[in-house]
Structure formats: C-alpha cells, structure tokens
Design an enzyme around this catalytic site. Structure first.
Site, mmCIF file in Angstrom:
data_model
loop_
_atom_site.group_PDB
_atom_site.id
_atom_site.type_symbol
_atom_site.label_atom_id
_atom_site.label_comp_id
_atom_site.label_asym_id
_atom_site.label_seq_id
_atom_site.Cartn_x
_atom_site.Cartn_y
_atom_site.Cartn_z
ATOM 1 N N SER A 1 -6.927 19.283 27.715
ATOM 2 C CA SER A 1 -7.916 18.252 28.042
ATOM 3 C C SER A 1 -8.222 18.297 29.525
ATOM 4 O O SER A 1 -7.392 18.730 30.337
ATOM 5 C CB SER A 1 -7.369 16.864 27.675
ATOM 6 O OG SER A 1 -8.179 15.843 28.211
ATOM 7 N N TYR B 1 -0.843 10.797 28.971
ATOM 8 C CA TYR B 1 -1.676 11.815 28.335
ATOM 9 C C TYR B 1 -1.984 12.951 29.300
ATOM 10 O O TYR B 1 -1.850 14.133 28.962
ATOM 11 C CB TYR B 1 -2.966 11.185 27.813
ATOM 12 C CG TYR B 1 -3.829 12.127 27.007
ATOM 13 C CD1 TYR B 1 -3.443 12.547 25.741
ATOM 14 C CD2 TYR B 1 -5.045 12.585 27.516
ATOM 15 C CE1 TYR B 1 -4.232 13.411 24.993
ATOM 16 C CE2 TYR B 1 -5.848 13.443 26.774
ATOM 17 C CZ TYR B 1 -5.437 13.850 25.521
ATOM 18 O OH TYR B 1 -6.230 14.699 24.783
#
Length: 247
Positions: free
Chosen positions: A140, A150
């Site tokens: 990501s 994350y």
C-alpha cells in the site's frame, strides 16, 4: 500446460481483479480466503466470463500456521505453482490510545498483512517453479508514507520481500511488491468512505482520479508474466502520482 497461480484474498476487490486478469490470460488460478460463499461466487463469475473453468477455490485462515500448511499441501497436489500473489490483508479497527489496545491492534494488523503473506509463501515455496516462479505481494501507499499499524505492517512487507528476492534470485524466482494508492472499490474502505472523502482523496492525485482494482491487477499481471523475468526486488507504485519515484 497452463501456468498455475494462487491468489490470497481472491474473493473481492484487488484479489478478484487479479484472478480475473490472470484467468483471462489463460492462467489456472486458485483463489484463497476465509469465506467459501464469496470465493465460490467469484469463481463462478470469472469462469463464466472467460468461458472456461480456470478459477477454483480453497479456504484457509492464513494467520494460522496449520491451515496455511494444509493449504500448501492441498495446492501442491495439483502440481507446481508458477505465481503466488499475496493479497490478503486489512486494517479492521481504529487505533486506540491505551497501551493494551495498541499492542492488540498492532499485533492483529501485522498478522493480517505480514504473517498471512509469510506463511502462504513459505508453505508454497518448495512447490514454486524453478526457474520462472513469481511472487508478488500487495502492499500500500501507506507503507511508504502512512502511519499507524497499517503503514507499519505494509512497510514490514517491503523489507521481507526485498530479503526474499535476494534469497530466491539464484533459483530463478522473482519477488516483487505492488503498492497501490487510493483504490476505493475494495473492502478496505467498507464503512469508512463517504462521497466527500472519496472526492477529496481523488482531488489530491496528480492524474485526477482514484485507482481501480483493474489498474492494480494490470501491474501484478506484468510482474507475474514471463516478460518480467529480469525484474526482482522492486516496489512498484500504482498510485496516479500521489507518491513519486521512491520505493
């Protein structure tokens, strides 16, 4: 003989788009996830679209070593694996402020994003084609500029992948990462995205639009192809220019 691929998180979003693209290219694809009904629906849809039974399903919780190992044995019984796409992941909870909550969330997000990739790859590693095997992990933009659990987990995936690329290069196996930017049509954004937030995020992208799962699938398909045989240890950004020129 058709090449074989395994795509984790293959029932929805980017994983589904990858399975659809690979199947359209003539690859035999096993999509992996925890929800059998979702996987079966996706396989039926893609097989109907390509006019052949190229997508099959397998269920496993890839955070559980025993399930990852059993899955590896099940898939290996069908022959060598040419392509592994580590797409399973997620960021299911907001980051709490208390220490106990922080520890729990960081552990859970690391399990979902890093441990799933490590266990699936290691379970399949003895069965990956040599030479010519391809391992592609989906990271990501958060791994490059993000914060919180994350972003930290996705950055860890980068380090793991680069080390694995060095390890496997002498065996003719390539290892790369695709790091997507803002792709709203995924389960990651379920319950989080408002029309205003989507418009604001898209407006920040130099190319002027949000990404799609198919945009990401195209990049993964290239890295999984025979033509990408001299590309390894790379982090390919697919983000419309939101982050420029660094991996």
């Amino acid at each position: 003989m058709a090449r074989r691929a395994v795509v984790s998180g293959g029932g929805t979003g980017i994983g589904k788009a990858v399975a659809r693209r690979l199947a359209a290219d003539g690859v035999s694809v096993v999509i992996v996830g925890r929800r059998l009904s979702v996987l079966e629906s996706t396989a039926k849809e893609i097989n109907a679209a390509v006019g052949a039974d190229r997508v099959s399903v397998a269920t496993a919780d890839l955070t559980v070593p025993e399930q990852a190992g059993a899955l590896g044995e099940e898939i290996a019984s069908g022959g060598a694996v040419d392509i592994v796409v580590n797409n399973a992941g997620g960021n299911p909870k907001p980051t709490p402020k208390d220490l106990a909550g922080l520890a729990t969330v960081y552990s859970e997000v690391f399990q979902l994003n890093v441990v799933t990739a490590v266990l699936l790859t290691e379970a399949l590693l003895p069965h990956i084609a040599r030479p010519g095997g391809r391992i592609v992990s989906v990271s990501s933009i958060a791994g490059l500029r993000g914060s919180g659990p994350y972003g930290a987990a996705k950055a860890a995936m980068h380090g793991w992948s680069l080390g694995l690329a060095q390890q496997l290069a002498p065996q003719g196996i390539t290892v790369n990462v695709v790091a997507p930017g803002f792709v709203p049509a995924t389960e990651f954004w379920t319950g989080r995205l408002t029309p205003q937030l989507e418009a604001d995020r898209a407006a920040e992208i130099p190319l002027g639009r949000a990404g799609t799962p198919d945009d990401v699938a195209a990049a993964i398909a290239h890295l999984a192809s025979a033509e990408a045989g001299w590309t390894t240890g790379q982090i390919l950004q697919v983000n419309g220019g939101a982050v420029l020129g660094r991996g």
